[in-house]
Design a protein around this motif. Structure first.
Motif, PDB file in Angstrom:
ATOM      1  N   ASP A 241      37.953 -15.511   3.429  1.00  0.00           N
ATOM      2  CA  ASP A 241      36.760 -14.729   3.091  1.00  0.00           C
ATOM      3  C   ASP A 241      35.544 -15.096   3.924  1.00  0.00           C
ATOM      4  N   GLU A 242      35.679 -16.033   4.851  1.00  0.00           N
ATOM      5  CA  GLU A 242      34.508 -16.492   5.593  1.00  0.00           C
ATOM      6  C   GLU A 242      33.838 -15.371   6.388  1.00  0.00           C
ATOM      7  N   GLU A 243      34.625 -14.359   6.812  1.00  0.00           N
ATOM      8  CA  GLU A 243      34.070 -13.257   7.597  1.00  0.00           C
ATOM      9  C   GLU A 243      34.004 -11.957   6.801  1.00  0.00           C
ATOM     10  N   MET A 244      33.958 -12.061   5.480  1.00  0.00           N
ATOM     11  CA  MET A 244      33.829 -10.863   4.652  1.00  0.00           C
ATOM     12  C   MET A 244      32.453 -10.238   4.834  1.00  0.00           C
ATOM     13  N   ASP A 245      32.306  -9.000   4.378  1.00  0.00           N
ATOM     14  CA  ASP A 245      31.013  -8.330   4.444  1.00  0.00           C
ATOM     15  C   ASP A 245      30.002  -9.060   3.565  1.00  0.00           C
ATOM     16  N   PRO A 246      28.770  -9.175   4.003  1.00  0.00           N
ATOM     17  CA  PRO A 246      27.747  -9.820   3.174  1.00  0.00           C
ATOM     18  C   PRO A 246      27.427  -8.964   1.947  1.00  0.00           C
ATOM     19  N   ALA A 247      26.945  -9.627   0.893  1.00  0.00           N
ATOM     20  CA  ALA A 247      26.646  -8.923  -0.357  1.00  0.00           C
ATOM     21  C   ALA A 247      25.628  -9.719  -1.157  1.00  0.00           C
ATOM     22  N   PHE A 248      24.984  -9.029  -2.094  1.00  0.00           N
ATOM     23  CA  PHE A 248      24.040  -9.679  -2.998  1.00  0.00           C
ATOM     24  C   PHE A 248      24.235  -9.125  -4.397  1.00  0.00           C
ATOM     25  N   ASP A 249      24.246 -10.031  -5.393  1.00  0.00           N
ATOM     26  CA  ASP A 249      24.379  -9.629  -6.796  1.00  0.00           C
ATOM     27  C   ASP A 249      23.376 -10.402  -7.636  1.00  0.00           C
ATOM     28  N   HIS A 250      22.748  -9.696  -8.568  1.00  0.00           N
ATOM     29  CA  HIS A 250      21.804 -10.306  -9.510  1.00  0.00           C
ATOM     30  C   HIS A 250      22.358 -10.127 -10.915  1.00  0.00           C
ATOM     31  N   TYR A 251      22.231 -11.188 -11.728  1.00  0.00           N
ATOM     32  CA  TYR A 251      22.727 -11.164 -13.101  1.00  0.00           C
ATOM     33  C   TYR A 251      21.616 -11.596 -14.038  1.00  0.00           C
ATOM     34  N   GLY A 252      21.370 -10.804 -15.075  1.00  0.00           N
ATOM     35  CA  GLY A 252      20.366 -11.152 -16.059  1.00  0.00           C
ATOM     36  C   GLY A 252      20.821 -12.286 -16.955  1.00  0.00           C
ATOM     37  N   ALA A 253      19.863 -12.959 -17.574  1.00  0.00           N
ATOM     38  CA  ALA A 253      20.186 -14.116 -18.408  1.00  0.00           C
ATOM     39  C   ALA A 253      21.097 -13.751 -19.568  1.00  0.00           C
ATOM     40  N   GLY A 254      20.980 -12.533 -20.081  1.00  0.00           N
ATOM     41  CA  GLY A 254      21.730 -12.151 -21.266  1.00  0.00           C
ATOM     42  C   GLY A 254      23.207 -11.941 -21.059  1.00  0.00           C
ATOM     43  N   VAL A 255      23.670 -11.872 -19.814  1.00  0.00           N
ATOM     44  CA  VAL A 255      25.086 -11.589 -19.585  1.00  0.00           C
ATOM     45  C   VAL A 255      25.931 -12.855 -19.432  1.00  0.00           C
ATOM     46  N   LEU A 256      25.291 -14.024 -19.371  1.00  0.00           N
ATOM     47  CA  LEU A 256      26.039 -15.262 -19.161  1.00  0.00           C
ATOM     48  C   LEU A 256      26.597 -15.778 -20.484  1.00  0.00           C
ATOM     49  N   PRO A 257      27.885 -16.138 -20.550  1.00  0.00           N
ATOM     50  CA  PRO A 257      28.475 -16.655 -21.796  1.00  0.00           C
ATOM     51  C   PRO A 257      27.773 -17.937 -22.241  1.00  0.00           C
ATOM     52  N   ALA A 258      27.568 -18.068 -23.551  1.00  0.00           N
ATOM     53  CA  ALA A 258      26.860 -19.225 -24.105  1.00  0.00           C
ATOM     54  C   ALA A 258      27.731 -19.932 -25.140  1.00  0.00           C
ATOM     55  N   PHE A 259      27.435 -21.225 -25.361  1.00  0.00           N
ATOM     56  CA  PHE A 259      28.108 -21.979 -26.410  1.00  0.00           C
ATOM     57  C   PHE A 259      27.121 -22.957 -27.022  1.00  0.00           C
ATOM     58  N   ASP A 260      27.370 -23.362 -28.261  1.00  0.00           N
ATOM     59  CA  ASP A 260      26.463 -24.245 -29.007  1.00  0.00           C
ATOM     60  C   ASP A 260      27.300 -24.995 -30.031  1.00  0.00           C
ATOM     61  N   GLU A 261      27.562 -26.283 -29.748  1.00  0.00           N
ATOM     62  CA  GLU A 261      28.426 -27.049 -30.640  1.00  0.00           C
ATOM     63  C   GLU A 261      28.170 -28.535 -30.463  1.00  0.00           C
TER      64      GLU A 261
ATOM     65  N   ALA B 213      28.623 -19.614 -13.724  1.00  0.00           N
ATOM     66  CA  ALA B 213      29.635 -18.994 -12.870  1.00  0.00           C
ATOM     67  C   ALA B 213      30.977 -19.647 -13.102  1.00  0.00           C
ATOM     68  N   GLY B 214      32.046 -18.907 -12.823  1.00  0.00           N
ATOM     69  CA  GLY B 214      33.399 -19.444 -12.925  1.00  0.00           C
ATOM     70  C   GLY B 214      33.952 -19.395 -14.330  1.00  0.00           C
ATOM     71  N   SER B 215      34.800 -20.384 -14.647  1.00  0.00           N
ATOM     72  CA  SER B 215      35.451 -20.429 -15.956  1.00  0.00           C
ATOM     73  C   SER B 215      35.489 -21.851 -16.479  1.00  0.00           C
ATOM     74  N   ALA B 216      35.327 -21.981 -17.803  1.00  0.00           N
ATOM     75  CA  ALA B 216      35.391 -23.283 -18.472  1.00  0.00           C
ATOM     76  C   ALA B 216      35.434 -23.054 -19.973  1.00  0.00           C
ATOM     77  N   TYR B 217      36.169 -23.912 -20.681  1.00  0.00           N
ATOM     78  CA  TYR B 217      36.233 -23.890 -22.148  1.00  0.00           C
ATOM     79  C   TYR B 217      36.662 -22.528 -22.691  1.00  0.00           C
ATOM     80  N   GLY B 218      37.503 -21.822 -21.966  1.00  0.00           N
ATOM     81  CA  GLY B 218      37.962 -20.516 -22.397  1.00  0.00           C
ATOM     82  C   GLY B 218      36.981 -19.392 -22.129  1.00  0.00           C
ATOM     83  N   LEU B 219      35.838 -19.700 -21.535  1.00  0.00           N
ATOM     84  CA  LEU B 219      34.831 -18.693 -21.205  1.00  0.00           C
ATOM     85  C   LEU B 219      34.953 -18.299 -19.735  1.00  0.00           C
ATOM     86  N   VAL B 220      34.572 -17.064 -19.426  1.00  0.00           N
ATOM     87  CA  VAL B 220      34.586 -16.575 -18.053  1.00  0.00           C
ATOM     88  C   VAL B 220      33.254 -15.887 -17.779  1.00  0.00           C
TER      89      VAL B 220
END
Length: 298
Positions: free
Chosen positions: A128-148, A157-164
């Protein structure tokens, strides 16, 4: 078990300082993360000069991830993006074969204010080093959260604790914002080979020692990894699968030294398109004289 402890090194960007953690002489990467800067914290007075801004500059072979705890940055790039980023949001810019962008502190210039955040770079897989350039913005409300158990977190970003996370990535990784109450213990994900935790604020105990602000703890692969907060603490936790050796020079990352030399030549010759909405100036290659683009490729 701890494999290494890395203390940030303060570096001036001209108008403010950052704490550089990666790359480090004895540890170039953690998973695909090849660069990690703590921006600030700094308080800007109204009317700060333009030279505080990060003028247009190029990248290849990586994705940049900007994540703020405080403040605002205006991003403009050569794929036509113009996007302010605010606390809890994600700006994910993929350079691929080449992108240019600027980061300007327009809100602070007008009204004053503080800046505190992290900019990290993630190397792209070789395919992917020579893939087309791109930009993405993500609002705070779309990120998975946990509290325990005294630990509140968000999966940037990515995956952890069953969240994606919905953030588009190109290789297995995780990137977490975690807030720990005093006395809370946090176990890092055990399904990624390389893992680290950076102390933004507060302090933690790990492997029998106390570690404070500005320190990254790199944990041994295949071993349990956990920290206990000595006080209210903010961590950024990161890691993933290693991608192999990468060369870094200035803002360029590649598996090929020759590709970096080509990028340097392209930038010096003005062959890389400048941001559509910020094409009047640029940062020269280190060691080169200042230049004003006569005919910016926009």
């Amino acid at each position: 078990m701890l494999d290494m402890v890395i203390d940030q090194r303060r570096r001036s960007l001209g108008g403010f300082e950052v704490g550089r953690v990666l790359p480090f002489a004895k540890r170039r990467m953690v998973g695909p993360f090849v660069f990690f800067d703590h921006m600030g914290p700094v308080d800007f007075a109204p009317g700060i000069p333009d030279d505080v801004d990060v003028r247009p500059h190029p990248h290849i072979g990586l994705s940049t991830i900007t994540y703020l705890f405080d403040g605002e940055i205006m991003h403009r790039d050569s794929v036509g993006s113009e996007q302010p980023i605010r606390p809890g949001e994600v700006n994910w810019m993929t350079a691929g074969r080449g992108i240019t962008h600027s980061e300007r502190f327009e809100q602070a210039r007008a009204h004053g204010g503080s800046l505190d955040g992290i900019q990290a770079w993630v190397a792209l897989p070789r395919a992917d080093e020579e893939m087309d350039p791109a930009f993405d913005h993500y609002g705070a409300g779309v990120l998975p959260a946990f509290d325990e158990g005294g630990v509140r977190g968000r999966l940037v970003a990515g995956s952890a604790y069953g969240l994606v996370s919905p953030v588009k990535t190109r290789s297995p990784l995780f990137y977490l914002h975690c807030e720990l109450a005093a006395g809370a213990t946090f176990a890092l994900p055990d399904d990624h080979r390389e893992r680290a935790a950076y102390v933004v604020r507060g302090s933690v105990e790990a492997a029998g020692e106390r570690h404070g602000e500005g320190r990254m703890l790199v944990f041994s692969p295949g071993r349990p990894a956990a920290v206990t907060a000595c006080e209210g603490t903010l961590l950024m936790v990161l890691g993933g699968e290693p991608l192999g050796e990468r060369f870094i020079e200035w803002n360029f990352v590649s598996s090929s030294k020759e590709r970096i030399e080509q990028a340097k030549a392209d930038w010096r010759a003005g062959r890389m398109k400048l941001p559509d909405l910020d094409d009047g100036e640029c940062i020269p290659l280190p060691g080169d004289p200042e230049r004003t683009p006569a005919n910016p490729m926009s």
